[in-house]
Motif scaffolding. Structure first.
Motif, PDB file in Angstrom:
ATOM      1  N   GLY A 192      -2.623   8.934  35.746  1.00  0.00           N
ATOM      2  CA  GLY A 192      -3.748   8.759  34.839  1.00  0.00           C
ATOM      3  C   GLY A 192      -4.430  10.072  34.495  1.00  0.00           C
ATOM      4  O   GLY A 192      -5.214  10.137  33.550  1.00  0.00           O
ATOM      5  N   TYR A 193      -4.114  11.119  35.282  1.00  0.00           N
ATOM      6  CA  TYR A 193      -4.791  12.393  35.136  1.00  0.00           C
ATOM      7  C   TYR A 193      -3.868  13.558  34.762  1.00  0.00           C
ATOM      8  O   TYR A 193      -4.333  14.575  34.241  1.00  0.00           O
ATOM      9  CB  TYR A 193      -5.505  12.760  36.436  1.00  0.00           C
ATOM     10  N   ARG A 194      -2.595  13.450  35.089  1.00  0.00           N
ATOM     11  CA  ARG A 194      -1.614  14.489  34.811  1.00  0.00           C
ATOM     12  C   ARG A 194      -0.328  13.840  34.309  1.00  0.00           C
ATOM     13  O   ARG A 194      -0.041  12.694  34.663  1.00  0.00           O
ATOM     14  CB  ARG A 194      -1.298  15.315  36.068  1.00  0.00           C
ATOM     15  N   PRO A 195       0.483  14.557  33.516  1.00  0.00           N
ATOM     16  CA  PRO A 195       1.769  13.988  33.103  1.00  0.00           C
ATOM     17  C   PRO A 195       2.570  13.508  34.309  1.00  0.00           C
ATOM     18  O   PRO A 195       2.673  14.202  35.327  1.00  0.00           O
ATOM     19  CB  PRO A 195       2.453  15.171  32.408  1.00  0.00           C
ATOM     20  N   GLU A 196       3.114  12.308  34.183  1.00  0.00           N
ATOM     21  CA  GLU A 196       3.747  11.639  35.323  1.00  0.00           C
ATOM     22  C   GLU A 196       4.964  12.395  35.847  1.00  0.00           C
ATOM     23  O   GLU A 196       5.651  13.113  35.120  1.00  0.00           O
ATOM     24  CB  GLU A 196       4.155  10.219  34.920  1.00  0.00           C
ATOM     25  N   HIS A 197       5.209  12.207  37.136  1.00  0.00           N
ATOM     26  CA  HIS A 197       6.371  12.774  37.818  1.00  0.00           C
ATOM     27  C   HIS A 197       6.391  14.293  37.778  1.00  0.00           C
ATOM     28  O   HIS A 197       7.465  14.904  37.777  1.00  0.00           O
ATOM     29  CB  HIS A 197       7.675  12.214  37.232  1.00  0.00           C
ATOM     30  N   THR A 198       5.219  14.904  37.757  1.00  0.00           N
ATOM     31  CA  THR A 198       5.137  16.362  37.853  1.00  0.00           C
ATOM     32  C   THR A 198       4.560  16.751  39.205  1.00  0.00           C
ATOM     33  O   THR A 198       3.927  15.946  39.901  1.00  0.00           O
ATOM     34  CB  THR A 198       4.247  16.945  36.746  1.00  0.00           C
ATOM     35  N   ARG A 199       4.773  18.009  39.552  1.00  0.00           N
ATOM     36  CA  ARG A 199       4.208  18.510  40.801  1.00  0.00           C
ATOM     37  C   ARG A 199       2.702  18.293  40.822  1.00  0.00           C
ATOM     38  O   ARG A 199       2.148  17.849  41.845  1.00  0.00           O
ATOM     39  CB  ARG A 199       4.528  20.007  40.923  1.00  0.00           C
ATOM     40  N   ALA A 200       2.032  18.560  39.721  1.00  0.00           N
ATOM     41  CA  ALA A 200       0.580  18.403  39.674  1.00  0.00           C
ATOM     42  C   ALA A 200       0.169  16.957  39.888  1.00  0.00           C
ATOM     43  O   ALA A 200      -0.837  16.673  40.557  1.00  0.00           O
ATOM     44  CB  ALA A 200       0.039  18.908  38.340  1.00  0.00           C
ATOM     45  N   ALA A 201       0.934  16.010  39.317  1.00  0.00           N
ATOM     46  CA  ALA A 201       0.591  14.591  39.456  1.00  0.00           C
ATOM     47  C   ALA A 201       0.728  14.136  40.905  1.00  0.00           C
ATOM     48  O   ALA A 201      -0.126  13.399  41.416  1.00  0.00           O
ATOM     49  CB  ALA A 201       1.484  13.746  38.549  1.00  0.00           C
ATOM     50  N   TYR A 202       1.782  14.574  41.571  1.00  0.00           N
ATOM     51  CA  TYR A 202       1.975  14.166  42.973  1.00  0.00           C
ATOM     52  C   TYR A 202       0.946  14.818  43.888  1.00  0.00           C
ATOM     53  O   TYR A 202       0.376  14.162  44.774  1.00  0.00           O
ATOM     54  CB  TYR A 202       3.390  14.525  43.430  1.00  0.00           C
ATOM     55  N   GLU A 203       0.701  16.088  43.696  1.00  0.00           N
ATOM     56  CA  GLU A 203      -0.286  16.764  44.543  1.00  0.00           C
ATOM     57  C   GLU A 203      -1.671  16.162  44.359  1.00  0.00           C
ATOM     58  O   GLU A 203      -2.401  15.958  45.342  1.00  0.00           O
ATOM     59  CB  GLU A 203      -0.306  18.254  44.208  1.00  0.00           C
ATOM     60  N   LEU A 204      -2.033  15.868  43.130  1.00  0.00           N
ATOM     61  CA  LEU A 204      -3.349  15.290  42.872  1.00  0.00           C
ATOM     62  C   LEU A 204      -3.463  13.899  43.469  1.00  0.00           C
ATOM     63  O   LEU A 204      -4.522  13.528  43.991  1.00  0.00           O
ATOM     64  CB  LEU A 204      -3.618  15.258  41.373  1.00  0.00           C
ATOM     65  N   ALA A 205      -2.394  13.108  43.423  1.00  0.00           N
ATOM     66  CA  ALA A 205      -2.425  11.766  44.011  1.00  0.00           C
ATOM     67  C   ALA A 205      -2.810  11.829  45.483  1.00  0.00           C
ATOM     68  O   ALA A 205      -3.639  11.043  45.964  1.00  0.00           O
ATOM     69  CB  ALA A 205      -1.082  11.075  43.830  1.00  0.00           C
ATOM     70  N   VAL A 206      -2.210  12.757  46.202  1.00  0.00           N
ATOM     71  CA  VAL A 206      -2.522  12.895  47.633  1.00  0.00           C
ATOM     72  C   VAL A 206      -3.956  13.377  47.812  1.00  0.00           C
ATOM     73  O   VAL A 206      -4.692  12.868  48.666  1.00  0.00           O
ATOM     74  CB  VAL A 206      -1.517  13.848  48.307  1.00  0.00           C
ATOM     75  N   ALA A 207      -4.361  14.338  47.004  1.00  0.00           N
ATOM     76  CA  ALA A 207      -5.729  14.852  47.108  1.00  0.00           C
ATOM     77  C   ALA A 207      -6.766  13.767  46.839  1.00  0.00           C
ATOM     78  O   ALA A 207      -7.866  13.798  47.405  1.00  0.00           O
ATOM     79  CB  ALA A 207      -5.920  16.017  46.135  1.00  0.00           C
ATOM     80  N   LEU A 208      -6.403  12.786  46.002  1.00  0.00           N
ATOM     81  CA  LEU A 208      -7.331  11.704  45.655  1.00  0.00           C
ATOM     82  C   LEU A 208      -7.250  10.519  46.618  1.00  0.00           C
ATOM     83  O   LEU A 208      -7.881   9.494  46.387  1.00  0.00           O
ATOM     84  CB  LEU A 208      -7.064  11.230  44.223  1.00  0.00           C
ATOM     85  N   GLY A 209      -6.463  10.656  47.677  1.00  0.00           N
ATOM     86  CA  GLY A 209      -6.478   9.650  48.738  1.00  0.00           C
ATOM     87  C   GLY A 209      -5.316   8.691  48.766  1.00  0.00           C
ATOM     88  O   GLY A 209      -5.314   7.749  49.572  1.00  0.00           O
ATOM     89  N   ALA A 210      -4.291   8.883  47.919  1.00  0.00           N
ATOM     90  CA  ALA A 210      -3.146   7.971  47.930  1.00  0.00           C
ATOM     91  C   ALA A 210      -2.445   8.001  49.281  1.00  0.00           C
ATOM     92  O   ALA A 210      -2.304   9.051  49.913  1.00  0.00           O
ATOM     93  CB  ALA A 210      -2.161   8.337  46.817  1.00  0.00           C
ATOM     94  N   ASP A 211      -1.986   6.833  49.717  1.00  0.00           N
ATOM     95  CA  ASP A 211      -1.228   6.728  50.961  1.00  0.00           C
ATOM     96  C   ASP A 211       0.257   7.009  50.737  1.00  0.00           C
ATOM     97  O   ASP A 211       0.985   7.294  51.690  1.00  0.00           O
ATOM     98  CB  ASP A 211      -1.375   5.316  51.539  1.00  0.00           C
ATOM     99  N   ALA A 212       0.701   6.882  49.485  1.00  0.00           N
ATOM    100  CA  ALA A 212       2.101   7.104  49.137  1.00  0.00           C
ATOM    101  C   ALA A 212       2.179   7.435  47.650  1.00  0.00           C
ATOM    102  O   ALA A 212       1.220   7.217  46.900  1.00  0.00           O
ATOM    103  CB  ALA A 212       2.947   5.864  49.443  1.00  0.00           C
ATOM    104  N   VAL A 213       3.322   7.957  47.232  1.00  0.00           N
ATOM    105  CA  VAL A 213       3.576   8.191  45.813  1.00  0.00           C
ATOM    106  C   VAL A 213       4.871   7.496  45.437  1.00  0.00           C
ATOM    107  O   VAL A 213       5.728   7.241  46.291  1.00  0.00           O
ATOM    108  CB  VAL A 213       3.666   9.695  45.479  1.00  0.00           C
TER     109      VAL A 213
END
Length: 338
Positions: A13-34
Motif C-alpha cells: 500500500g506504500y511502496r511498489p509491490e515485491h520490492t526490497r523497500a516494500a518488504y523492509e517497510l512491512a517488517v518495520a510496520l509490524g508485519a509478522d510475515a511477508v
C-alpha cells in the motif's frame, strides 16, 4: 498475538509491490510475515511478481530491446497480452525496474516507480533473514506459488525449483517460518513430497474451479465452493494445514451488499482442524465492502477500522494486508479489549 499480520507482497500500500523497500517497510510496520508471489524465468530462476505477465508492474514496455517479446498467451484459461517472465532470462529481467500496479489509486507509491530492481526468491529469503535479525524477532515468509500447472506444461516444474531454493537458503528447518500456499492443491502435495515441510495453505476463490482440477477432470472438476462445505473442509483436514479465502467469504452481506456481521466460515474451518486466513485487508473505498465506504473517491480511506475489526474479531488465524500498520493497530485494539 492472533491473528498474524502478513504483508501482502510487502507493504504494497506504500511502496511498489515485491520490492526490497516494500518488504523492509512491512517488517518495520509490524508485519509478522511477508508474502512473495513466485513465478519462473526461462532459465528456471524463481522471481517474485504478482503474475508472470510483467507490463502491469514493471517498465518492460519502455525497453525497445524487448519489444519483440510482446505476445498473447492463455494462462489458466485466461487470454493475456503482454510480456511474460518465462520468455526472459534472469540476466534480462534484472535490467527492469518495478512500478506501482495501481498508480491512479496509490499515487504516493507510484512516486517510487523505476527505483527498485526485481527480486529473486533467494533475495527475499536473504532480506528477511537480515531484517529479522535487525528487528530481533522471527519473520515468516508465506510463499504463494503461481500457475504451477501452466509452468510445468512448458518445462518449468515450480515444485522442484522451489524445493531447491528453500533448501539452498536454509529455510527448510521446520522452525515455523515458512508457509507454502497455492490455488492448486496438487502443487502443495508435490512440494511436500520433495521434503519441504512448511505449513500448506490451500487458496480458495469465492467462485470458479482450481485450474489443476480443470486440467485433470475438465467439466467434472470440483468448484471452489465444494471445498468450503462442512464435508469439503473435513476432507481437506490432514491433506493441508489450512485454507485462505477472500474477505468476501468472511463478511456476511445482504442482497444489497451491506455487511451485517461475519459468516461462520472461521468456526467451520477450525471445527475441521484447519487454520484459516483471508485476503486482502485494504483501507481504500475501492476495496471496502459497501457498508464501510466513506466519501466520494475510490482512493479515500473509508471506515477501514470497522471492516478490519469485523474480520479480525472472528478468531481468524491470519490476514493479508497491503498496510501492515493498520492491521496491527486493529489487532492490538482487539487484544486490549480482551
Amino acid at each position: 498475538m492472533h491473528p498474524i499480520v502478513i504483508g501482502h507482497r510487502g507493504a504494497s500500500g506504500y511502496r511498489p509491490e515485491h520490492t526490497r523497500a516494500a518488504y523492509e517497510l512491512a517488517v518495520a510496520l509490524g508485519a509478522d510475515a511477508v508474502e512473495p508471489d513466485i513465478v519462473a524465468t526461462r532459465d528456471g530462476v524463481l522471481i517474485v511478481r504478482h503474475e508472470n505477465e510483467l507490463s502491469g508492474t514493471t517498465d518492460v514496455s519502455d525497453h525497445p530491446e524487448f519489444a519483440g517479446r510482446r505476445t498473447t498467451k492463455v494462462i489458466d484459461g485466461i487470454r493475456l497480452t503482454g510480456w511474460f517472465t518465462e520468455d526472459f532470462t534472469w540476466a534480462e529481467l534484472r535490467t527492469l525496474r518495478a512500478r506501482e500496479r495501481l498508480p491512479e489509486l496509490r499515487k504516493s507509491s507510484a512516486t517510487f516507480d523505476d527505483r527498485f530492481p526485481l527480486l529473486r526468491l533467494r533475495d527475499v529469503f536473504k532480506l528477511i533473514d537480515r531484517v529479522a535479525g535487525r528487528a530481533r524477532r522471527s519473520i515468516g515468509v508465506v510463499a504463494e506459488i503461481k500457475h504451477a500447472s501452466y509452468f510445468e506444461s512448458i518445462g518449468l516444474p515450480l515444485d522442484e525449483l522451489f524445493a531447491a531454493e528453500v533448501n539452498a537458503a536454509g529455510w527448510n528447518a521446520g522452525d515455523g517460518r515458512l508457509t507454502i500456499e497455492s490455488f492448486e492443491q496438487s502443487l502443495l502435495d508435490k512440494v511436500y513430497a520433495r521434503g519441504i515441510y512448511g505449513n500448506r495453505i490451500f487458496l480458495l476463490e469465492a467462485r470458479g474451479k482450481p485450474f489443476d482440477e480443470v486440467a485433470l477432470l475438465g467439466a467434472k472438476a470440483p468448484h471452489y465452493a465444494d471445498f468450503l462445505t462442512d464435508q469439503g473442509l473435513y476432507a481437506l483436514s490432514g491433506k493441508v494445514d489450512g485454507i485462505s479465502v477472500p474477505k468476501s467469504l468472511i463478511l456476511e452481506t445482504d442482497a444489497d451488499g451491506h455487511v451485517s456481521g461475519a459468516s461462520d466460515l472461521v468456526d467451520a474451518a477450525h471445527a475441521a482442524g484447519l487454520e484459516i486466513y483471508c485476503w486482502t485487508l485494504r483501507p481504500e473505498n475501492r476495496f471496502l465492502a459497501k457498508t464501510f465506504r466513506r466519501g466520494r473517491f475510490r482512493a479515500d480511506f473509508g471506515d477501514w477500522q470497522s471492516e478490519f475489526r469485523t474480520i479480525m474479531g472472528t478468531g481468524i488465524d491470519g490476514v493479508f494486508t497491503d498496510h501492515p500498520d493498520l492491521a496491527v493497530t486493529v489487532r492490538d485494539e482487539l487484544a486490549a479489549a480482551g
